[in-house]
Design a protein around this motif. Structure first.
Motif, PDB file in Angstrom:
ATOM      1  N   UNK A 188       0.868  -1.184   0.000  1.00  0.00           N
ATOM      2  CA  UNK A 188       0.000   0.000   0.000  1.00  0.00           C
ATOM      3  C   UNK A 188       0.901   1.229   0.000  1.00  0.00           C
ATOM      4  N   UNK A 189       0.962   1.900  -1.118  1.00  0.00           N
ATOM      5  CA  UNK A 189       1.891   3.020  -1.208  1.00  0.00           C
ATOM      6  C   UNK A 189       1.477   4.173  -0.303  1.00  0.00           C
ATOM      7  N   UNK A 193       7.244  -0.419   8.202  1.00  0.00           N
ATOM      8  CA  UNK A 193       7.385   0.849   7.481  1.00  0.00           C
ATOM      9  C   UNK A 193       6.050   1.532   7.236  1.00  0.00           C
ATOM     10  N   UNK A 194       4.948   0.786   7.412  1.00  0.00           N
ATOM     11  CA  UNK A 194       3.631   1.368   7.180  1.00  0.00           C
ATOM     12  C   UNK A 194       3.195   1.302   5.733  1.00  0.00           C
ATOM     13  N   UNK A 195       3.906   0.531   4.909  1.00  0.00           N
ATOM     14  CA  UNK A 195       3.511   0.382   3.508  1.00  0.00           C
ATOM     15  C   UNK A 195       2.854  -0.977   3.259  1.00  0.00           C
ATOM     16  N   UNK A 234       9.437  12.684   9.710  1.00  0.00           N
ATOM     17  CA  UNK A 234       8.568  11.620   9.232  1.00  0.00           C
ATOM     18  C   UNK A 234       7.126  12.110   9.091  1.00  0.00           C
ATOM     19  N   UNK A 235       6.646  12.830  10.069  1.00  0.00           N
ATOM     20  CA  UNK A 235       5.269  13.326  10.022  1.00  0.00           C
ATOM     21  C   UNK A 235       5.097  14.291   8.855  1.00  0.00           C
ATOM     22  N   UNK A 236       6.105  15.102   8.615  1.00  0.00           N
ATOM     23  CA  UNK A 236       6.025  16.029   7.482  1.00  0.00           C
ATOM     24  C   UNK A 236       5.991  15.245   6.168  1.00  0.00           C
ATOM     25  N   UNK A 237       6.839  14.223   6.070  1.00  0.00           N
ATOM     26  CA  UNK A 237       6.911  13.438   4.826  1.00  0.00           C
ATOM     27  C   UNK A 237       5.599  12.717   4.549  1.00  0.00           C
ATOM     28  N   UNK A 238       4.924  12.270   5.603  1.00  0.00           N
ATOM     29  CA  UNK A 238       3.658  11.552   5.429  1.00  0.00           C
ATOM     30  C   UNK A 238       2.453  12.502   5.439  1.00  0.00           C
ATOM     31  N   UNK A 267      -2.626  -1.495   9.980  1.00  0.00           N
ATOM     32  CA  UNK A 267      -3.749  -0.553  10.071  1.00  0.00           C
ATOM     33  C   UNK A 267      -3.337   0.739  10.775  1.00  0.00           C
ATOM     34  N   UNK A 268      -2.109   0.784  11.305  1.00  0.00           N
ATOM     35  CA  UNK A 268      -1.580   2.008  11.916  1.00  0.00           C
ATOM     36  C   UNK A 268      -0.261   2.360  11.243  1.00  0.00           C
ATOM     37  N   UNK A 269      -0.299   2.818  10.010  1.00  0.00           N
ATOM     38  CA  UNK A 269       0.937   3.012   9.240  1.00  0.00           C
ATOM     39  C   UNK A 269       1.847   4.096   9.787  1.00  0.00           C
TER      40      UNK A 269
END
Length: 458
Positions: free
Chosen positions: A288-289, A377-379, A451-455, A383-385
């Motif tokens: 899941x991208x 990695x959340x990909x 990380x939060x900014x990137x996501x 359910x909590x990426x």
């Protein structure tokens, strides 16, 4: 005199081996064959630790066959070509093979079937040899696979499983089929100093010890890094020296909360295999991208190398990475937190970490390794990426006395108590005693903000 060939792959055992049993039931002579496959070499999956462990497994399998009047036939090259040569030499009618989950295994099976049928021979593929529940055996109503573990596990638990099969008493192998010399782990260079022993005999000994003295406490102790309350059976499951069907069967007979928790982990293995079976591209592409733009460049490369060497300045991360290098194995909690640190705190592509793990792990399995990296990695199916594991908090929770850190990070061996998890806070004189142990390569808050900014979570 009819003859069958049994092509061993990731099922290097004699106990609970349906292909071997079927071959023996249908033929008076059997050729137990293992091919050192050029395709696997070409794909870059022949890491030294796995080659050495494989050598142990092949020698042990040959010894077990010789005890029963047989022997292992070893060949090297293209797997289809070598199987056809052995079939011709033995005048065999059929080939028996265990089903497997990867895209490569599916292509191998298809090529073998076409080649054998063109030659008037048959291929028989057997389920539940490398898995307790085969991919595709349980599926949701509107999909070809489960993307969430909990409903999968519910269906997996309710699925009927076959009874384990005993090892054969006698195996009659034709004399005129030649074999290469068996490999030795001593001939493999670049292995980890603490690499475990391979082979079915060792695997069965470990299972017996685990069921007798380890599994009962598994639910309470499986995350204890210093206590190492895990079975360490993953390499034997990867090479098939231990049967997942028999392991689940015997664990359920043992019973209790520990056994239930352990069986759940075996189900996770099957869960990843059913994901890979229908999404083979998940071995190298996001399930899941999240449209990540992972860090690259010189600073990222320096951070990656510090992570690989166990010199991030975060003791619990460094301890786990040094355990990996020394043993070719890492505690599961360590795998989770080192993967979270690389992908979320350092914001580095999960494929970089997955590749490093495959270079060293003796249990380096494509389904489990790649999909667990994606989960962290959340990909993947998580359910909590956006979950981020704090290495300092993880250290205090799962290594409260610091024993695991002191075992693997020698620079911190004399740091007492919980201070071992934050050595950068030591006084100047105490900090000086740590030699060249580094300060943290990244501030945790800075890493989290990045990380939060990137996501797009700001």
């Amino acid at each position: 005199m009819n003859t069958s060939v049994v092509l061993f792959t990731a099922d290097l055992r004699l106990h609970d081996h349906p292909p071997l049993r079927a071959a023996l039931d249908g033929a008076r002579r059997v050729v137990p064959l293992f091919v050192r496959d050029d395709g696997i070499d070409g794909a870059g999956f022949t890491a030294p630790n796995r080659l050495a462990f494989l050598a142990d497994c092949l020698r042990d399998l040959d010894a077990g066959l010789r005890e029963r009047g047989g022997r292992l036939v070893l060949r090297s090259g293209d797997v289809v070509a070598e199987v056809l040569k052995v079939v011709a030499e033995a005048d065999a009618d059929e080939v028996h093979l265990a089903a497997d989950a990867s895209g490569y295994a599916h292509r191998r099976e298809h090529a073998l079937r076409e080649a054998l049928e063109a030659d008037g021979r048959r291929l028989h593929v057997h389920d539940t040899v490398t898995a307790a529940v085969e991919p595709g055996a349980v599926t949701p109503t509107a999909s070809d696979h489960f993307a969430v573990f909990t409903p999968y596990f519910r269906h997996w638990s309710g699925h009927s499983q076959r009874d384990p099969i005993g090892a054969p008493r006698k195996v009659n192998v034709p004399d005129d089929v030649k074999s290469e010399e068996l490999p030795s782990r001593d001939a493999v260079s670049g292995t980890s100093p603490g690499l475990a022993e391979g082979g079915e005999a060792e695997g069965r000994r470990m299972v017996a010890d685990w069921l007798r003295s380890g599994i009962e406490a598994y639910e309470d102790q499986h995350d204890d890094l210093a206590g190492d309350g895990t079975s360490r059976l993953s390499p034997h499951l990867h090479f098939g020296t231990v049967s997942p069907v028999e392991l689940v069967h015997r664990s359920r007979l043992a019973g209790g909360a520990g056994a239930d928790a352990f069986v759940r982990q075996v189900a996770w293995r099957d869960f990843n295999r059913q994901l890979l079976a229908v999404r083979p591209e998940a071995s190298h592409a996001d399930y899941r991208t999240r449209r990540d733009r992972w860090r690259t460049g010189k600073k990222a490369e320096a951070d990656i190398e510090a992570w690989r060497q166990g010199r991030t300045g975060y003791p619990i991360v460094d301890a786990a990475m040094r355990q990996l290098r020394h043993e070719g194995w890492m505690h599961n909690r360590g795998r989770l937190l080192t993967a979270s640190f690389l992908t979320k705190t350092l914001y580095v592509d999960w494929r970089v970490g997955a590749r490093h793990f495959l270079d060293l792990l003796v249990d380096g399995d494509v389904a489990n390794n790649q999909l667990n990296w994606q989960w962290t990695a959340g990909t993947g199916t998580d359910t909590r990426p956006n979950r981020v594991l704090n290495p300092t908090a993880q250290g205090r929770r799962y290594d409260p006395d610091g024993a695991y850190v002191r075992r693997w990070v020698e620079e911190l061996a004399d740091v007492e108590g919980k201070a071992v998890h934050e050595p950068w806070k030591l006084s100047g004189s105490e900090r000086a005693k740590l030699g060249d142990y580094p300060d943290p390569i990244v501030d945790l808050k800075d890493g989290l903000d990045r990380f939060r900014h990137a996501r797009g979570l700001e």
